[in-house]
Design an enzyme around this catalytic site. Sequence first.
Site, PDB file in Angstrom:
ATOM      1  N   GLN A 188       1.884  -6.292   5.248  1.00  0.00           N
ATOM      2  CA  GLN A 188       2.183  -5.976   3.858  1.00  0.00           C
ATOM      3  C   GLN A 188       3.504  -6.632   3.471  1.00  0.00           C
ATOM      4  OE1 GLN A 188       1.591  -1.823   2.850  1.00  0.00           O
ATOM      5  NE2 GLN A 188      -0.194  -1.680   4.158  1.00  0.00           N
TER       6      GLN A 188
ATOM      7  N   TYR B 213      -5.959  -9.220  11.769  1.00  0.00           N
ATOM      8  CA  TYR B 213      -4.609  -9.032  12.276  1.00  0.00           C
ATOM      9  C   TYR B 213      -4.515  -9.623  13.678  1.00  0.00           C
ATOM     10  CZ  TYR B 213      -3.898  -5.894   8.327  1.00  0.00           C
ATOM     11  OH  TYR B 213      -3.790  -5.372   7.061  1.00  0.00           O
TER      12      TYR B 213
ATOM     13  N   GLU C 214       0.841  -1.191   0.000  1.00  0.00           N
ATOM     14  CA  GLU C 214       0.000   0.000   0.000  1.00  0.00           C
ATOM     15  C   GLU C 214       0.877   1.242   0.000  1.00  0.00           C
ATOM     16  OE1 GLU C 214      -3.679   1.868   2.719  1.00  0.00           O
ATOM     17  OE2 GLU C 214      -2.686   0.001   3.301  1.00  0.00           O
TER      18      GLU C 214
ATOM     19  N   GLU D 195      -5.995  -9.458   3.588  1.00  0.00           N
ATOM     20  CA  GLU D 195      -5.132  -8.807   4.579  1.00  0.00           C
ATOM     21  C   GLU D 195      -5.016  -9.721   5.796  1.00  0.00           C
ATOM     22  OE1 GLU D 195      -5.629  -4.709   5.706  1.00  0.00           O
ATOM     23  OE2 GLU D 195      -6.374  -4.141   3.711  1.00  0.00           O
TER      24      GLU D 195
ATOM     25  N   GLU E 168     -12.588  -2.240   2.957  1.00  0.00           N
ATOM     26  CA  GLU E 168     -13.135  -2.093   4.312  1.00  0.00           C
ATOM     27  C   GLU E 168     -14.229  -1.033   4.379  1.00  0.00           C
ATOM     28  OE1 GLU E 168      -9.916  -1.545   7.090  1.00  0.00           O
ATOM     29  OE2 GLU E 168      -9.138  -3.569   6.781  1.00  0.00           O
TER      30      GLU E 168
END
Length: 508
Positions: free
Chosen positions: A351, A243, A26, A291, A172
């Site tokens: 990432q 996450y 990103e 992600e 999102e």
Amino acid sequence: MLVRASLHRDFKISTIDDRLYSAFIEHMGRAIYSGIYEPGHPEADSNGFRLDVLDLVRALKIPAIRYPGGNFVSAYRWEDGVGPKEQRPVRLDLAWRSKETNQVGINEFAQWAEMADIDMMLAVNLGSRGLEDARNFAEYVLHPSGTYWSELRRSHDVNKPYDVKMWCLGNEMDGPWQVGQKNAREYGHLANETSKALKAINGNIEAIVCGSSNDEMPTYPDWEREVLEECYENVDYISLHKYFGNSSNDTLNYFGKIEETGRYIQAIGGVIDFVKAKKRAKNDIYICFDEWNVWYHQREEDSRRWKTWDWPEAPDLLEEDYNFEDALFVAGLLNEFIRRSDRVRIACIAQLVNVIAPIRAEKGGVAWCQTIYYPYQFASLYGRGVALNVSVDGPTYDCSVADDVNYLDVAAVHDEKNEKVTLFLVNRHLEETAELDLSLHGFDTAQVVEHKVMEGFGLRDTNGPDKPSAVAPFDGVGVGVEGCQVKGKLSPLSYHVVRLDVGRGVIS
């Protein structure tokens, strides 16, 4: 600790989509600028790409990469990143309170992705913009020639269109932090119409619709249901994000979050099946877990920093120092993706460079592999083929996020073409060695041809610019085949990759 396990060549979960080992990058922090791109660096090529970083990326054999965001995409004008660099505007990045110079845009990133031998997965802005801008972007990228946007691309010295199959419909969109947040029905309708427009440009497009930002959102899992009810017939994947961290310093509970992830995947699989049945639809939708990663070491501190700083360019942000415990966690999570490969077809580590990433690079300095680089690399290299069901009979433990968690985590992949079976094993026990006794069925011959291990490190041990290989895999010993049994001792808190040559032929 005795652990018995068994697998059979014909007891298959799914053929794994190679894109299960994809990545995400990103315009955020130093992921792009001084990550993959740093003109003037001693290792930079004539276009400004860091070749030392590129070498580490290439070694991962990444199949696809999601770009340019992330939260960044929800206020991004893709047109700012094309044409002569000296004419590109500097914009405020509302997602991360920084300045975006637009010196890297779609054409530069496409050039880098080609050098890295990675397919692009592009995201469109459905936050501050919408269908028309997504359509224009897709035409710029995909159409050969003869139209306004395709000819604009050609005027930028890109004569051939890019072969981009995967398109993310925003990012999102349920999140209150997102520029252009929408409710489920509003977003589902927009995603449906955008997907229809993109597929009208190129019928080979695969559209990825936004699921919940995570499984703790108050609208989860109703968000997925309502969105899919609006767009089911015109999309191909629904995204999941999650996450992980160990802020409580409870190692076993940390590892138990992998089981929690399995429940997350199972729940969304059920929502997909429900909507398919309700709509009497014929098409299937799969999960794009685009992600995932460990993110907690710098999260609270950086959350305070970025909300108050004065719009810097490419600031250091979310530069996690991953430790050995994190490597064991990532190894287990990849095992879960293998076991869920019938549902999860695409997954992207988030990432790739500097920002919560397996690769770190100093500005003007060296690049190195973080601890989590290695399990990701082994899964990408050897986790392609057919995922096999593995029955595990051994000690378990309970924790706050899950019960009956296996101390020994096992995943297996059969590479039928090359006649190899790879076992990925994580001994999560804090103190006890696992005595493995794994039965192979359906193979007439097997021998260990490679054994890599990560063990003996402190849970908080890390790599860094002055110690780039402090935590790294090495050749393992003590695992072998006796008859049809794989046997060996696996140290506590260890990760093993055992590759078996299974030859030809079948036994019952």
